[in-house]
Design a protein around this motif. Sequence first.
Motif, short mmCIF file in Angstrom:
data_model
loop_
_atom_site.label_atom_id
_atom_site.label_comp_id
_atom_site.label_asym_id
_atom_site.label_seq_id
_atom_site.Cartn_x
_atom_site.Cartn_y
_atom_site.Cartn_z
N SER A 22 0.77 -1.10 -0.10
CA SER A 22 -0.06 -0.08 0.04
C SER A 22 0.88 1.06 0.11
CB SER A 22 -1.08 -0.02 1.34
OG SER A 22 -0.24 0.05 2.38
N GLU A 23 1.98 1.15 0.25
CA GLU A 23 3.03 2.28 0.32
C GLU A 23 3.56 2.40 -1.35
OE1 GLU A 23 6.10 1.33 3.06
OE2 GLU A 23 4.67 1.69 4.76
N MET A 24 3.58 1.12 -1.98
CA MET A 24 3.91 1.37 -3.25
C MET A 24 3.20 1.47 -4.32
SD MET A 24 6.68 -2.04 -2.56
CE MET A 24 7.07 -1.93 -4.12
N THR A 25 1.92 1.27 -4.26
CA THR A 25 1.08 1.44 -5.21
C THR A 25 -0.27 1.53 -5.02
OG1 THR A 25 0.25 0.25 -7.64
CG2 THR A 25 0.66 -1.03 -5.78
N THR A 26 -1.45 1.81 -5.58
CA THR A 26 -2.72 2.00 -5.40
C THR A 26 -3.49 0.78 -4.86
OG1 THR A 26 -3.18 2.64 -7.35
CG2 THR A 26 -3.18 4.33 -6.22
N VAL A 27 -3.79 0.37 -3.87
CA VAL A 27 -4.22 -0.86 -3.63
C VAL A 27 -5.42 -0.87 -2.86
CG1 VAL A 27 -2.00 -2.36 -3.79
CG2 VAL A 27 -2.70 -1.23 -1.81
N TYR A 28 -6.48 -1.54 -2.98
CA TYR A 28 -7.71 -1.58 -2.09
C TYR A 28 -7.49 -2.79 -1.56
CZ TYR A 28 -12.10 -1.20 -0.26
OH TYR A 28 -13.51 -1.34 0.61
N ILE A 29 -7.33 -3.01 -0.26
CA ILE A 29 -7.27 -4.20 0.63
C ILE A 29 -8.54 -4.76 1.17
CG2 ILE A 29 -6.08 -5.06 2.64
CD1 ILE A 29 -4.08 -3.75 0.53
N ILE A 30 -8.66 -5.96 0.98
CA ILE A 30 -10.09 -6.72 1.52
C ILE A 30 -9.31 -7.77 2.52
CG2 ILE A 30 -12.13 -8.18 1.03
CD1 ILE A 30 -12.00 -6.73 -1.75
N ILE A 177 5.67 -16.33 -5.32
CA ILE A 177 5.98 -16.86 -3.82
C ILE A 177 6.94 -15.75 -3.16
CG2 ILE A 177 7.32 -18.28 -2.27
CD1 ILE A 177 6.58 -20.71 -4.14
N ILE A 178 6.42 -15.13 -2.07
CA ILE A 178 7.17 -13.89 -1.54
C ILE A 178 7.90 -14.62 -0.29
CG2 ILE A 178 6.81 -11.74 -0.17
CD1 ILE A 178 4.47 -11.53 -2.20
N TYR A 179 9.20 -14.66 -0.24
CA TYR A 179 9.82 -15.15 0.96
C TYR A 179 10.13 -14.07 2.25
CZ TYR A 179 10.65 -18.94 -2.04
OH TYR A 179 10.40 -19.87 -2.92
N ASN A 180 9.53 -14.51 3.42
CA ASN A 180 9.65 -13.37 4.29
C ASN A 180 10.54 -13.96 5.40
OD1 ASN A 180 9.16 -11.40 6.23
ND2 ASN A 180 7.18 -12.06 6.89
N GLU A 181 11.67 -14.15 5.01
CA GLU A 181 12.78 -14.75 6.01
C GLU A 181 13.99 -13.69 6.60
OE1 GLU A 181 13.43 -19.19 3.91
OE2 GLU A 181 13.57 -17.50 2.58
N ASN A 183 14.17 -9.36 6.27
CA ASN A 183 13.88 -8.06 6.73
C ASN A 183 12.59 -7.35 5.88
OD1 ASN A 183 15.62 -7.18 4.94
ND2 ASN A 183 17.06 -6.80 6.20
N LYS A 184 12.25 -6.27 6.03
CA LYS A 184 11.40 -5.53 5.61
C LYS A 184 12.01 -5.18 4.11
CE LYS A 184 7.90 -3.66 8.46
NZ LYS A 184 7.58 -2.58 8.95
N GLU A 185 13.25 -4.92 4.43
CA GLU A 185 13.93 -4.41 2.79
C GLU A 185 13.94 -5.46 1.81
OE1 GLU A 185 15.01 -1.76 1.27
OE2 GLU A 185 13.89 -0.63 2.93
N PHE A 186 14.14 -6.85 2.19
CA PHE A 186 14.19 -8.02 1.61
C PHE A 186 12.92 -8.09 0.79
CE2 PHE A 186 14.02 -12.65 1.28
CZ PHE A 186 14.93 -12.82 0.10
N LEU A 187 11.90 -8.08 1.53
CA LEU A 187 10.30 -8.18 1.29
C LEU A 187 10.08 -6.87 0.20
CD1 LEU A 187 7.91 -8.55 4.32
CD2 LEU A 187 8.33 -10.14 2.40
N LYS A 188 10.61 -5.87 0.31
CA LYS A 188 10.29 -4.70 -0.37
C LYS A 188 10.93 -4.96 -1.97
CE LYS A 188 10.00 0.27 -0.30
NZ LYS A 188 10.12 1.47 0.34
N GLU A 189 12.25 -5.48 -1.91
CA GLU A 189 13.03 -5.83 -3.22
C GLU A 189 12.22 -6.74 -4.11
OE1 GLU A 189 16.87 -7.42 -1.99
OE2 GLU A 189 17.15 -5.21 -1.20
N LEU A 191 8.79 -7.43 -3.75
CA LEU A 191 7.55 -6.75 -4.41
C LEU A 191 7.80 -5.67 -5.57
CD1 LEU A 191 5.94 -6.28 -0.74
CD2 LEU A 191 5.25 -7.77 -2.64
N ILE A 192 8.87 -4.89 -5.52
CA ILE A 192 9.28 -4.08 -6.46
C ILE A 192 9.28 -5.00 -7.94
CG2 ILE A 192 11.12 -2.84 -7.33
CD1 ILE A 192 11.55 -1.76 -4.53
N SER A 193 10.29 -6.05 -7.73
CA SER A 193 10.46 -6.87 -8.77
C SER A 193 8.95 -7.55 -9.51
CB SER A 193 11.46 -7.98 -8.77
OG SER A 193 10.89 -9.15 -8.61
N ILE A 194 8.00 -7.88 -8.51
CA ILE A 194 6.67 -8.26 -8.94
C ILE A 194 5.89 -7.23 -9.45
CG2 ILE A 194 4.61 -9.22 -7.99
CD1 ILE A 194 6.13 -10.83 -5.82
N LEU A 195 5.90 -6.02 -8.91
CA LEU A 195 5.02 -5.12 -9.34
C LEU A 195 5.80 -4.68 -10.94
CD1 LEU A 195 4.38 -2.88 -6.48
CD2 LEU A 195 2.78 -4.59 -7.48
#
Length: 196
Positions: A22-30, A177-181, A183-189, A191-195
Amino acid sequence: MKIIGLTGGSGSGKSTVVTILSEMTTVYIIDADKIGHKIILKGNPAYYDIINYFGKKILKEDGEIDRKILGKIVFSDKNDLKKLNEITHYRIKEYIINTIKEIKKTPSLYKYIIIDAALLIETGLHTLVDEIWVVYARLEDRIKRIMERDNISEEQARRRINSQISWEELKKYANRIIYNEKNKEFLKEQLISILK
């Protein structure tokens, strides 16, 4: 507007992924969890169905359902969990379908609709989405997070995890698959590549 089903076992870090997205793009969260909490509030049909089955022992002083007591019961007995799911799942799905219809009336507002649901597959919500993104985290990390978040014992956390679809099964549905192993930076990287 793309509909993304975001899933992963309890404690995998879906909420963190949603926050970053939600910080990176316009998303509606359900948020399926929040809807689940809403539909069992006093006065709603699910509330009465749950009381009829589980009895008044699950009520707080104000008459609302004590989710902690209910959780202890259903995560200790598969039949009780099955019954609770029968009462709530189709109502959650109905609520989400109606929400999507509403959002689609103004398609330019959001780039993505994210359905955040631990039970995306089990509830059949995966049939509503364009892509399934699965968050992975190590079992020990998940147990620790659930214990801290819900203030429950390790045994209770393990029961919750065991009541859900296994990782082996879940990953078969994943488009990403998003690996949460780390920190947040690793997650962000990731998500950037997925988007992109």
